[in-house]
Write a protein that holds these residues in place. Structure first.
Motif, PDB file in Angstrom:
ATOM      1  N   THR A  56      45.007  -9.043   0.798  1.00 30.84           N
ATOM      2  CA  THR A  56      42.726  -8.850   0.823  1.00 30.84           C
ATOM      3  C   THR A  56      42.155 -10.006  -0.266  1.00 30.84           C
ATOM      4  O   THR A  56      41.529 -10.439  -0.100  1.00 30.84           O
ATOM      5  N   ARG A  57      43.490 -11.036  -0.196  1.00 35.43           N
ATOM      6  CA  ARG A  57      42.565 -12.245  -1.529  1.00 35.43           C
ATOM      7  C   ARG A  57      42.246 -13.463  -0.172  1.00 35.43           C
ATOM      8  O   ARG A  57      43.695 -14.215   0.501  1.00 35.43           O
ATOM      9  N   ILE A  58      41.234 -13.959  -0.580  1.00 38.14           N
ATOM     10  CA  ILE A  58      40.643 -14.957  -0.129  1.00 38.14           C
ATOM     11  C   ILE A  58      41.753 -16.117  -0.064  1.00 38.14           C
ATOM     12  O   ILE A  58      41.555 -17.036   0.682  1.00 38.14           O
ATOM     13  N   ASP A  59      41.868 -15.907  -1.467  1.00 35.52           N
ATOM     14  CA  ASP A  59      42.911 -17.760  -2.115  1.00 35.52           C
ATOM     15  C   ASP A  59      43.826 -17.553  -1.721  1.00 35.52           C
ATOM     16  O   ASP A  59      44.729 -18.707  -0.493  1.00 35.52           O
ATOM     17  N   TRP A  60      44.539 -16.439  -1.223  1.00 33.77           N
ATOM     18  CA  TRP A  60      46.461 -16.429  -0.435  1.00 33.77           C
ATOM     19  C   TRP A  60      45.676 -16.689   1.164  1.00 33.77           C
ATOM     20  O   TRP A  60      46.417 -17.387   1.703  1.00 33.77           O
ATOM     21  N   LYS A  61      44.911 -16.120   1.186  1.00 38.94           N
ATOM     22  CA  LYS A  61      44.848 -16.780   3.434  1.00 38.94           C
ATOM     23  C   LYS A  61      44.269 -17.864   3.206  1.00 38.94           C
ATOM     24  O   LYS A  61      44.576 -17.840   4.151  1.00 38.94           O
ATOM     25  N   TYR A  62      43.538 -18.234   2.548  1.00 40.25           N
ATOM     26  CA  TYR A  62      43.514 -19.980   2.379  1.00 40.25           C
ATOM     27  C   TYR A  62      44.755 -20.316   2.601  1.00 40.25           C
ATOM     28  O   TYR A  62      44.744 -21.388   3.044  1.00 40.25           O
ATOM     29  N   ALA A  63      46.049 -20.720   1.104  1.00 45.22           N
ATOM     30  CA  ALA A  63      46.197 -21.440   1.282  1.00 45.22           C
ATOM     31  C   ALA A  63      47.763 -20.954   1.611  1.00 45.22           C
ATOM     32  O   ALA A  63      48.515 -21.487   2.788  1.00 45.22           O
ATOM     33  N   LEU A  64      47.542 -19.601   2.911  1.00 45.69           N
ATOM     34  CA  LEU A  64      48.492 -19.893   4.076  1.00 45.69           C
ATOM     35  C   LEU A  64      47.580 -20.536   5.424  1.00 45.69           C
ATOM     36  O   LEU A  64      48.871 -20.127   6.588  1.00 45.69           O
ATOM     37  N   GLY A  65      46.763 -20.507   5.164  1.00 48.51           N
ATOM     38  CA  GLY A  65      45.641 -20.976   6.899  1.00 48.51           C
ATOM     39  C   GLY A  65      45.235 -19.834   7.712  1.00 48.51           C
ATOM     40  O   GLY A  65      45.825 -19.988   8.723  1.00 48.51           O
ATOM     41  N   MET A  66      45.552 -18.861   6.563  1.00 50.91           N
ATOM     42  CA  MET A  66      44.894 -17.464   7.566  1.00 50.91           C
ATOM     43  C   MET A  66      43.635 -17.067   7.924  1.00 50.91           C
ATOM     44  O   MET A  66      42.925 -17.568   7.344  1.00 50.91           O
ATOM     45  N   GLU A  67      43.542 -16.663   9.217  1.00 56.70           N
ATOM     46  CA  GLU A  67      41.855 -16.397   9.010  1.00 56.70           C
ATOM     47  C   GLU A  67      41.693 -15.155   8.363  1.00 56.70           C
ATOM     48  O   GLU A  67      42.390 -14.087   7.415  1.00 56.70           O
ATOM     49  N   LEU A  68      40.600 -14.887   8.079  1.00 55.95           N
ATOM     50  CA  LEU A  68      39.893 -14.151   6.836  1.00 55.95           C
ATOM     51  C   LEU A  68      40.260 -12.420   7.252  1.00 55.95           C
ATOM     52  O   LEU A  68      40.317 -11.756   6.403  1.00 55.95           O
ATOM     53  N   ASP A  69      40.269 -12.272   8.922  1.00 58.54           N
ATOM     54  CA  ASP A  69      40.379 -10.930   9.794  1.00 58.54           C
ATOM     55  C   ASP A  69      41.830 -10.813   9.775  1.00 58.54           C
ATOM     56  O   ASP A  69      42.284  -9.623  10.106  1.00 58.54           O
ATOM     57  N   ASP A  70      42.599 -11.375   9.374  1.00 57.59           N
ATOM     58  CA  ASP A  70      44.189 -11.595   9.942  1.00 57.59           C
ATOM     59  C   ASP A  70      44.115 -10.173   8.959  1.00 57.59           C
ATOM     60  O   ASP A  70      44.559 -10.294   7.951  1.00 57.59           O
ATOM     61  N   PRO A  71      45.769  -9.248   9.791  1.00 59.66           N
ATOM     62  CA  PRO A  71      45.404  -8.244   9.246  1.00 59.66           C
ATOM     63  C   PRO A  71      47.037  -8.426   7.746  1.00 59.66           C
ATOM     64  O   PRO A  71      47.722  -7.459   7.241  1.00 59.66           O
ATOM     65  N   GLY A  72      48.023  -9.530   7.689  1.00 56.81           N
ATOM     66  CA  GLY A  72      48.800  -9.488   7.109  1.00 56.81           C
ATOM     67  C   GLY A  72      50.279  -9.499   7.699  1.00 56.81           C
ATOM     68  O   GLY A  72      50.930  -9.277   9.028  1.00 56.81           O
ATOM     69  N   PHE A  73      51.004  -8.882   6.975  1.00 52.37           N
ATOM     70  CA  PHE A  73      51.846  -8.040   7.218  1.00 52.37           C
ATOM     71  C   PHE A  73      52.811  -6.590   5.893  1.00 52.37           C
ATOM     72  O   PHE A  73      52.018  -7.179   5.390  1.00 52.37           O
ATOM     73  N   ASP A  74      53.616  -5.743   6.884  1.00 49.68           N
ATOM     74  CA  ASP A  74      54.585  -4.947   5.928  1.00 49.68           C
ATOM     75  C   ASP A  74      55.262  -5.901   5.198  1.00 49.68           C
ATOM     76  O   ASP A  74      56.347  -6.505   5.536  1.00 49.68           O
ATOM     77  N   HIS A  75      54.675  -4.792   3.528  1.00 53.08           N
ATOM     78  CA  HIS A  75      56.163  -5.578   2.344  1.00 53.08           C
ATOM     79  C   HIS A  75      57.313  -5.829   2.614  1.00 53.08           C
ATOM     80  O   HIS A  75      58.113  -6.657   2.186  1.00 53.08           O
ATOM     81  N   SER A  76      58.299  -5.084   4.326  1.00 54.04           N
ATOM     82  CA  SER A  76      59.235  -5.116   4.173  1.00 54.04           C
ATOM     83  C   SER A  76      59.854  -6.341   4.844  1.00 54.04           C
ATOM     84  O   SER A  76      61.058  -7.012   4.842  1.00 54.04           O
ATOM     85  N   VAL A  77      59.293  -6.947   5.142  1.00 53.98           N
ATOM     86  CA  VAL A  77      59.403  -8.599   5.720  1.00 53.98           C
ATOM     87  C   VAL A  77      59.711  -9.744   4.749  1.00 53.98           C
ATOM     88  O   VAL A  77      60.301  -9.896   4.993  1.00 53.98           O
ATOM     89  N   LEU A  78      59.655  -9.107   3.481  1.00 58.16           N
ATOM     90  CA  LEU A  78      60.113 -10.043   2.454  1.00 58.16           C
ATOM     91  C   LEU A  78      60.981  -9.273   1.481  1.00 58.16           C
ATOM     92  O   LEU A  78      61.246  -9.995   1.170  1.00 58.16           O
TER      93      LEU A  78
END
Length: 78
Positions: A56-78
């Motif tokens: 949901t956060r644009i600043d994190w997506k930017y830092a990670l080099g992700m597209e704005l519509d990237d769905p991310g991942f499940d918390h269990s990955v961490l």
């Protein structure tokens, strides 16, 4: 986020290549997961909150080099 502006890509996937098997289904980018762990620690977030920030956060997506519509991942990955 100054991390991406000043350092570009902090963690390259090739740095983690020895930790992953060569066969099987491809995993998430280890470089991105490492940076998420750093951001998670810096903001004192739980795994769920960090995964939500990736979605949901644009600043994190930017830092990670992700597209704005990237769905991310499940918390269990961490």
């Amino acid at each position: 986020m100054l991390i991406r502006d000043r350092l570009d890509v902090e963690f390259e996937d090739e740095d983690f290549a020895d930790l992953y098997p060569r066969d099987g289904r491809p995993g998430l980018s280890p470089g991105q997961l490492a940076l998420v762990s750093v951001l998670q620690f810096a903001e004192n977030l739980s795994d769920r909150a960090a995964a939500h920030a990736v979605r949901t956060r644009i600043d994190w997506k930017y830092a990670l080099g992700m597209e704005l519509d990237d769905p991310g991942f499940d918390h269990s990955v961490l």
